[in-house]
Design an enzyme around this catalytic site. Structure first.
Site, mmCIF file in Angstrom:
data_model
loop_
_atom_site.group_PDB
_atom_site.id
_atom_site.type_symbol
_atom_site.label_atom_id
_atom_site.label_comp_id
_atom_site.label_asym_id
_atom_site.label_seq_id
_atom_site.Cartn_x
_atom_site.Cartn_y
_atom_site.Cartn_z
ATOM 1 N N GLY A 177 22.909 -14.476 -18.315
ATOM 2 C CA GLY A 177 23.168 -13.057 -18.184
ATOM 3 C C GLY A 177 24.652 -12.789 -17.964
ATOM 4 O O GLY A 177 25.427 -13.703 -17.678
ATOM 5 N N CYS A 178 25.032 -11.527 -18.073
ATOM 6 C CA CYS A 178 26.458 -11.175 -17.978
ATOM 7 C C CYS A 178 26.977 -11.267 -16.545
ATOM 8 O O CYS A 178 28.006 -11.899 -16.301
ATOM 9 C CB CYS A 178 26.691 -9.781 -18.564
ATOM 10 S SG CYS A 178 25.532 -8.522 -17.968
ATOM 11 N N PHE A 179 26.283 -10.660 -15.578
ATOM 12 C CA PHE A 179 26.696 -10.798 -14.183
ATOM 13 C C PHE A 179 26.714 -12.268 -13.746
ATOM 14 O O PHE A 179 27.671 -12.722 -13.109
ATOM 15 C CB PHE A 179 25.780 -9.998 -13.257
ATOM 16 C CG PHE A 179 26.039 -8.520 -13.234
ATOM 17 C CD1 PHE A 179 27.298 -8.011 -12.943
ATOM 18 C CD2 PHE A 179 25.014 -7.618 -13.485
ATOM 19 C CE1 PHE A 179 27.536 -6.639 -12.906
ATOM 20 C CE2 PHE A 179 25.235 -6.253 -13.445
ATOM 21 C CZ PHE A 179 26.492 -5.755 -13.165
#
Length: 344
Positions: free
Chosen positions: A149-151
């Site tokens: 994921g990005c976070f």
């Protein structure tokens, strides 16, 4: 390499189409879309006018084309990747899932945080977590890759060197992260309308964001013991970008300069991670596969602050997926990704 994209018309899928179109060793055989099947790709995204004129296909047609490809990219919501992944792997097709269905090693944790029944538990142990800089050797050998994921990408890259060197108290980690609106996806949502998010900043999913167990899982791997964090994401009125500000209490008396040197040595072989002398901004990585990291030690509070900036759609999604594809197929890791962020 012949590729297929499931979920090609979401923001991550579109960014993936952009990279694969210009990749010197890849060709997209089909673009699949649930909402836009039957429409030409350049009708949906007019920036591809005169470039990508393929007609988007539905899932049934995509499945019929699996035997024609080497790699399948899946960019769909949680719970949607199970069936197509199983079919592709059975045909010898490598799968890169940009969604969350294979990131967590625990079926129970996945079901708790995503509220979706996991239908491919047997594949969880085979899936490789694709944070490239920390898992390169396993990625090179895998057939099923769980793209982070990005976070988590920004946060794990920011904190891992501290854990590997036993520099912070594991119970003290706090992550305050900001994301641009594209992180919410392309689907219509009142919270991401212009008038709802412009001229404002808000925290959301405090204590309950779905990326929390993913971050904790990978930080625990780095620390070789259980790590729990306090994670609060925020929505800011910009299209792209993530800025993850991470705090931890130091176990040793070290300086900013010493930790910067440690980080530069840790990431010395990683072309997309840049350790700055100052603090990062999202605009300096926008449109690139770069992760910029800045570091400050607060001697007064004995805290270390690590700040990481990425483009959520590139290093946080499609760019990292292509980086992983390159490794999986024995190509130069940077192929098709050597892009400097555009300014202003």
């Amino acid at each position: 390499m012949k590729a297929g994209i499931i979920g090609s018309t979401g923001y991550a899928g579109e960014q993936l189409a952009w990279f694969l179109y210009k990749h010197p060793r890849a060709n997209v055989e089909f673009y699949s879309s649930h909402n836009y099947a039957g429409m030409s790709y350049n009708e949906i995204y007019k920036n591809y006018y005169g470039y990508i004129e393929d007609i988007c296909v539905n899932m049934k047609t995509a499945i019929s084309k699996l035997s024609n490809i080497n790699v399948l990219f899946i960019a769909m919501p949680p719970g949607k990747s199970f069936n197509i992944t199983e079919k592709a792997l059975a045909l010898g097709v490598k799968v890169i899932d940009l969604g969350a269905d294979f990131r967590l090693k625990s079926k129970e944790v996945y079901e708790e945080w995503y509220g979706v029944k996991h239908e491919n538990e047997e594949l969880l142990q085979d899936a490789v977590y694709g944070l490239t800089e920390l898992n390169r050797e396993a990625i090179a050998e895998c057939n099923l890759l769980a793209n982070p994921g990005c976070f988590p990408t920004a946060t794990i890259l920011a904190i891992t060197p501290l854990l590997k060197n036993n520099l912070i108290d594991l119970s003290s980690i706090i992550v305050d992260a900001k994301s641009g609106v594209s992180g919410a996806g392309r689907a219509a949502n009142i919270g991401s309308l212009f008038t709802e998010c412009n001229e404002s900043i808000k925290a959301y999913a405090a204590t309950s964001h779905r990326h929390t167990p993913e971050i904790e899982q990978e930080l625990s791997r780095a620390a070789l013991e259980n790590v729990m964090i306090t994670f609060t994401p925020h929505l800011v009125p910009m299209n792209r970008g993530i800025l993850s500000t991470c705090y931890g209490t130091l176990r040793k008396d070290v300086t900013t300069e010493e930790i910067i040197a440690l980080y530069r040595d840790f990431y010395k072989d990683d072309c997309f991670v840049k350790i700055l002398d100052g603090l990062p901004e999202t605009r300096w990585v926008r449109g690139s596969n770069l992760c910029h990291i800045g570091i400050k030690v607060d001697k007064r509070t004995k805290m270390v602050i690590i700040i990481a900036a990425i483009d959520n759609l590139i290093k946080g999604a499609a760019g990292q997926a292509v980086q992983n594809m390159n490794i999986m197929f024995g190509l130069e890791e940077t192929m098709g990704l050597e892009i400097i962020a555009m300014a202003p």
